[in-house]
Design a protein around this motif. Structure first.
Motif, mmCIF file in Angstrom:
data_model
loop_
_atom_site.group_PDB
_atom_site.id
_atom_site.type_symbol
_atom_site.label_atom_id
_atom_site.label_comp_id
_atom_site.label_asym_id
_atom_site.label_seq_id
_atom_site.Cartn_x
_atom_site.Cartn_y
_atom_site.Cartn_z
ATOM 1 N N ARG A 27 0.937 -1.191 -0.510
ATOM 2 C CA ARG A 27 0.440 -0.088 0.271
ATOM 3 C C ARG A 27 0.804 1.490 -0.403
ATOM 4 N N SER A 28 1.718 0.918 0.538
ATOM 5 C CA SER A 28 3.039 2.423 0.510
ATOM 6 C C SER A 28 3.534 2.677 -1.072
ATOM 7 N N ALA A 29 3.285 1.397 -1.864
ATOM 8 C CA ALA A 29 4.849 1.401 -3.206
ATOM 9 C C ALA A 29 3.771 1.971 -3.780
ATOM 10 N N ASN A 30 4.221 2.703 -4.527
ATOM 11 C CA ASN A 30 4.698 4.425 -5.354
ATOM 12 C C ASN A 30 4.057 3.870 -5.970
ATOM 13 N N TYR A 31 2.003 4.734 -6.920
ATOM 14 C CA TYR A 31 1.510 4.093 -7.320
ATOM 15 C C TYR A 31 1.508 3.998 -8.717
ATOM 16 N N GLU A 32 2.561 5.014 -9.359
ATOM 17 C CA GLU A 32 3.381 5.413 -11.256
ATOM 18 C C GLU A 32 4.179 3.884 -11.059
ATOM 19 N N LEU A 33 4.735 2.884 -10.088
ATOM 20 C CA LEU A 33 4.983 1.402 -9.885
ATOM 21 C C LEU A 33 4.044 0.464 -10.692
ATOM 22 N N VAL A 34 3.326 0.493 -10.568
ATOM 23 C CA VAL A 34 2.011 -0.470 -10.356
ATOM 24 C C VAL A 34 1.036 0.069 -11.820
ATOM 25 N N ALA A 35 0.728 1.163 -11.915
ATOM 26 C CA ALA A 35 0.560 1.609 -13.027
ATOM 27 C C ALA A 35 1.629 1.086 -14.148
ATOM 28 N N GLN A 36 2.974 1.649 -14.134
ATOM 29 C CA GLN A 36 4.119 0.372 -15.551
ATOM 30 C C GLN A 36 3.494 -0.545 -15.272
ATOM 31 N N THR A 37 3.441 -1.349 -14.087
ATOM 32 C CA THR A 37 3.323 -2.851 -14.378
ATOM 33 C C THR A 37 2.618 -3.712 -15.244
ATOM 34 N N ILE A 38 1.264 -2.482 -14.819
ATOM 35 C CA ILE A 38 0.508 -2.962 -15.090
ATOM 36 C C ILE A 38 0.281 -2.557 -16.626
ATOM 37 N N GLY A 39 0.320 -1.514 -17.357
ATOM 38 C CA GLY A 39 0.864 -0.967 -19.055
ATOM 39 C C GLY A 39 1.688 -1.764 -19.916
ATOM 40 N N LEU A 40 3.098 -2.275 -18.698
ATOM 41 C CA LEU A 40 3.721 -3.320 -19.366
ATOM 42 C C LEU A 40 3.498 -5.134 -19.526
#
Length: 148
Positions: free
Chosen positions: A117-130
């Motif tokens: 929950r403390s992970a950067n939202y950008e990391l999650v969004a980039q992972t989903i995009g990839l």
């Protein structure tokens, strides 16, 4: 002659109260020790009220864990498994290099992302995009049940 009268007839019933007591004690022991048996990568998941997803038995599943510091861990199996680690990466580029061959072999693979929950939202969004660019069509996010 008089027949003797029996004051107490034989009781053929089984007394199950001690068995119920033993079962309740065992239940309490398992309830207390079960959370201690959980192993895996420490990820502080967000709480959310949602339905549990069911996956078919023959389908491959990748469970990707994203830690707060941006490290990636994943497991490939037949169900969501957070205790085992198949491979790891320190950044998104390294993860892409390692997962691309697997994603091209299994076109119908299902991917679950469990991000801290403390992970950067950008990391999650980039992972989903990839993953979407790699052809993944079945993607889910893992959360914990919301406390009542």
């Amino acid at each position: 002659m008089q027949k003797r009268q029996k004051k107490h007839a034989l009781n053929a019933e089984m007394n199950v109260v001690p068995y119920i007591d033993v079962m309740l004690v065992l239940l309490v022991i398992f309830m207390v020790t079960a959370p201690m048996l959980t192993q895996g990568i420490k990820v502080n998941l967000p709480n959310l009220e949602a339905e549990t997803l069911v996956t078919p038995k023959e389908q491959k599943v990748i469970t990707i864990s994203i830690q707060e510091d941006g490290r990636y861990y994943w497991n490939v199996g037949e169900s969501v498994d957070t205790a085992q680690v198949t491979d790891r990466a320190t950044n998104l580029t390294e993860m892409k290099e390692k997962l691309s061959p697997l994603l091209q072999i299994h076109q119908d693979i299902q991917v679950f992302i469990r991000a801290d929950r403390s992970a950067n939202y950008e990391l999650v969004a980039q992972t989903i995009g990839l993953l979407q660019q790699s052809g993944v069509e079945q993607l889910g996010l893992v959360t914990e049940e919301q406390d009542q």
